[in-house]
Design a protein around this motif. Sequence first.
Motif, PDB file in Angstrom:
ATOM      1  N   THR A 127      -7.563  -0.644   1.266  1.00 52.41           N
ATOM      2  CA  THR A 127      -7.469  -0.589  -0.199  1.00 52.41           C
ATOM      3  C   THR A 127      -6.303   0.281  -0.647  1.00 52.41           C
ATOM      4  OG1 THR A 127      -9.079   1.224  -0.225  1.00 52.41           O
ATOM      5  CG2 THR A 127      -9.925  -0.995  -0.490  1.00 52.41           C
ATOM      6  N   LEU A 128      -5.989   1.323   0.137  1.00 53.75           N
ATOM      7  CA  LEU A 128      -4.832   2.157  -0.187  1.00 53.75           C
ATOM      8  C   LEU A 128      -3.550   1.348  -0.113  1.00 53.75           C
ATOM      9  CD1 LEU A 128      -3.383   4.889  -0.632  1.00 53.75           C
ATOM     10  CD2 LEU A 128      -3.513   5.247   1.850  1.00 53.75           C
ATOM     11  N   CYS A 129      -3.400   0.543   0.928  1.00 51.85           N
ATOM     12  CA  CYS A 129      -2.187  -0.251   1.096  1.00 51.85           C
ATOM     13  C   CYS A 129      -2.064  -1.328   0.020  1.00 51.85           C
ATOM     14  CB  CYS A 129      -2.161  -0.886   2.487  1.00 51.85           C
ATOM     15  SG  CYS A 129      -2.020   0.316   3.824  1.00 51.85           S
ATOM     16  N   LEU A 130      -3.190  -1.866  -0.435  1.00 51.23           N
ATOM     17  CA  LEU A 130      -3.132  -2.852  -1.511  1.00 51.23           C
ATOM     18  C   LEU A 130      -2.555  -2.262  -2.789  1.00 51.23           C
ATOM     19  CD1 LEU A 130      -6.468  -4.896  -1.196  1.00 51.23           C
ATOM     20  CD2 LEU A 130      -4.144  -5.687  -0.759  1.00 51.23           C
ATOM     21  N   CYS A 131      -2.717  -0.966  -2.957  1.00 50.66           N
ATOM     22  CA  CYS A 131      -2.170  -0.313  -4.153  1.00 50.66           C
ATOM     23  C   CYS A 131      -0.647  -0.374  -4.189  1.00 50.66           C
ATOM     24  CB  CYS A 131      -2.605   1.155  -4.205  1.00 50.66           C
ATOM     25  SG  CYS A 131      -4.363   1.398  -4.401  1.00 50.66           S
ATOM     26  N   TYR A 132      -0.029  -0.457  -3.004  1.00 54.78           N
ATOM     27  CA  TYR A 132       1.426  -0.440  -2.931  1.00 54.78           C
ATOM     28  C   TYR A 132       2.044  -1.827  -3.075  1.00 54.78           C
ATOM     29  CZ  TYR A 132       0.650   4.235  -1.001  1.00 54.78           C
ATOM     30  OH  TYR A 132       0.265   5.533  -0.814  1.00 54.78           O
ATOM     31  N   ALA A 133       1.226  -2.869  -3.022  1.00 54.29           N
ATOM     32  CA  ALA A 133       1.760  -4.226  -3.060  1.00 54.29           C
ATOM     33  C   ALA A 133       2.380  -4.517  -4.423  1.00 54.29           C
ATOM     34  CB  ALA A 133       0.666  -5.243  -2.746  1.00 54.29           C
ATOM     35  N   ASP A 176       6.332   5.223   5.013  1.00 53.41           N
ATOM     36  CA  ASP A 176       7.797   5.142   4.965  1.00 53.41           C
ATOM     37  C   ASP A 176       8.277   3.885   4.248  1.00 53.41           C
ATOM     38  OD1 ASP A 176       7.971   7.509   6.404  1.00 53.41           O
ATOM     39  OD2 ASP A 176       7.948   6.479   8.338  1.00 53.41           O
ATOM     40  N   ASP A 177       7.529   2.820   4.362  1.00 55.14           N
ATOM     41  CA  ASP A 177       7.919   1.563   3.717  1.00 55.14           C
ATOM     42  C   ASP A 177       6.683   0.973   3.054  1.00 55.14           C
ATOM     43  OD1 ASP A 177       9.315  -0.615   2.887  1.00 55.14           O
ATOM     44  OD2 ASP A 177       9.597  -1.504   4.874  1.00 55.14           O
ATOM     45  N   SER A 178       6.135   1.736   2.112  1.00 56.05           N
ATOM     46  CA  SER A 178       4.827   1.410   1.568  1.00 56.05           C
ATOM     47  C   SER A 178       4.817   0.098   0.780  1.00 56.05           C
ATOM     48  CB  SER A 178       4.326   2.553   0.678  1.00 56.05           C
ATOM     49  OG  SER A 178       5.264   2.835  -0.350  1.00 56.05           O
ATOM     50  N   GLU A 179       5.879  -0.192   0.039  1.00 62.69           N
ATOM     51  CA  GLU A 179       5.885  -1.402  -0.788  1.00 62.69           C
ATOM     52  C   GLU A 179       5.881  -2.657   0.071  1.00 62.69           C
ATOM     53  OE1 GLU A 179       9.128  -3.470  -3.640  1.00 62.69           O
ATOM     54  OE2 GLU A 179       8.424  -1.501  -4.340  1.00 62.69           O
ATOM     55  N   ASP A 180       6.777  -2.722   1.055  1.00 65.53           N
ATOM     56  CA  ASP A 180       6.839  -3.888   1.928  1.00 65.53           C
ATOM     57  C   ASP A 180       5.554  -4.019   2.733  1.00 65.53           C
ATOM     58  OD1 ASP A 180       8.382  -6.063   3.361  1.00 65.53           O
ATOM     59  OD2 ASP A 180       7.966  -4.723   5.042  1.00 65.53           O
ATOM     60  N   TYR A 181       5.036  -2.889   3.194  1.00 65.77           N
ATOM     61  CA  TYR A 181       3.814  -2.927   3.989  1.00 65.77           C
ATOM     62  C   TYR A 181       2.628  -3.371   3.133  1.00 65.77           C
ATOM     63  CZ  TYR A 181       0.347  -1.575   7.474  1.00 65.77           C
ATOM     64  OH  TYR A 181      -0.673  -1.587   8.391  1.00 65.77           O
ATOM     65  N   GLY A 182       2.580  -2.907   1.895  1.00 65.64           N
ATOM     66  CA  GLY A 182       1.521  -3.340   0.988  1.00 65.64           C
ATOM     67  C   GLY A 182       1.518  -4.836   0.781  1.00 65.64           C
TER      68      GLY A 182
END
Length: 483
Positions: free
Chosen positions: A337-343, A308-314
């Motif tokens: 590693t998936l979440c790092l993709c959204y950073a 839902d908030d992938s960029e902030d969470y990344g």
Amino acid sequence: MAESTSILSKPTDPNEATVVEDKISNLPDSLLCHILSFLTTKEAVVTSILSSRWKTLWILVPKLDFHSDEFAEIFSSDEEEQSPNHHHQHQHQHQWNNNGYRFTFAHIVSRVWALRSRSRSNAYPIKHFRLYWLSADPIHVDSWVRAAISPDLEELDLLITPPKPFNLPSTLFNYAKSLLVLKLKEGIIVNPPSSSSFGFPNLKTLLLHRVRYANRDSFSKLLSCCPVLQNLHVQSYVGAIYTNFKIIVPTLKTLHLYIPRLLRHYKLEINAPALECLYFRGYIIEDLSLGNLSNLVEADVGVGVDFDDSEDYGNRVRGFIGELSNVKSLHLDSFFTLCLCYATESDLPMFHNLAFLYFKAGACLWHVLPHLLHRAPNLAVLVFEKEFEEFYVCDKEDTSIIKWMSYEDVPICISSHLKTFHFIGFKGLTYELEFVGHILKTARFLKTMTISSADIDSEEKFRVLKELLMLPRESRTCQIAFN
């Protein structure tokens, strides 16, 4: 107990017998009890059938170890009061004794305690008490735990699932001053007193698995009772909302922290300057603080996913890994590693000390790996696991690794330091072979390359192995293994 000498006669000839001295039975009680302490209570009780010397020796052992599953089929008779395990020695199990009474787990444990009480003048104080009991009766548990609590108690290990959560007796915090290991699991409420005079001045290991906390600060109060704690294992349960996991322990060396990915309303603060090993699984909250981790050597981290908030969470995940830059060994799961993709902030810190990297990624998320390799100039061992997950959408073979190999500079770690490479989840696809080929072509000091796959038949393995062996290698000493 008076010591006795046992003599065994072992016939070797019809006309003569060899007399053999039983040296073990001649050992003093203290030494025999120490030997029996390495057994479970059930196993120690069995020794009572050896001879009259051993009949009541198990009662003196300073360790009680009860597991309800192990005692499920054990029944006792009044005629063998000193050996509650007597009927277990027979091939045929009797559910009822001669008086028509069935002994339950609670009866067996209570009888053991009664026998120890009768021999209290000779029995050694309990130093280790372990109780695993599903469908536990809280009244019995309370009396047994209270009986075990003393200034001599060194290890307490409880796993119970009563109808309602069980409150630890407050006397534990007052009298168990010699406690070294405390393990609490399942249906237990932790409610330590606020007074600084209570606590565990010698506790080194604390394990809390799915226990309840009386209030949001109970966890922090418990840690404040442990001034020399070195090993902490915490597995929270989903209902532990609004709990403060405040871990400020100067002596802590190992921390295993598992918080269910669905649990998001909690606070976490870690300040452990002596911490060497960190294992973390949980959702990265906003209110998270990592303090002095300068001595951290190994980290194994996995996170929950927030679509839902992938960029902030990344960005939060990126900030988390940024605090681990001193480690020598790093394990990252596929969610991480998936979440790092959204950073949005893609720059990672330099991992100058990193020598071992275990990198797990989904089918289409390889492009995080090259970026991380550029930040680890001294990496010597790389384990790459390609993991398949249903939520990964990948309509075609990944090309990001191919682009990296074509347009990016080779990371220093690969060209100058990499000695071991292990590819797990290999399927023999074109881009996988090209990726492996690039490692072989650029890793000058590579000694071992291991390819692991469980989905390739023997014929396909032979074809792939043949292609691998034909690939050019920069290292003349590199050995290729295909599992």
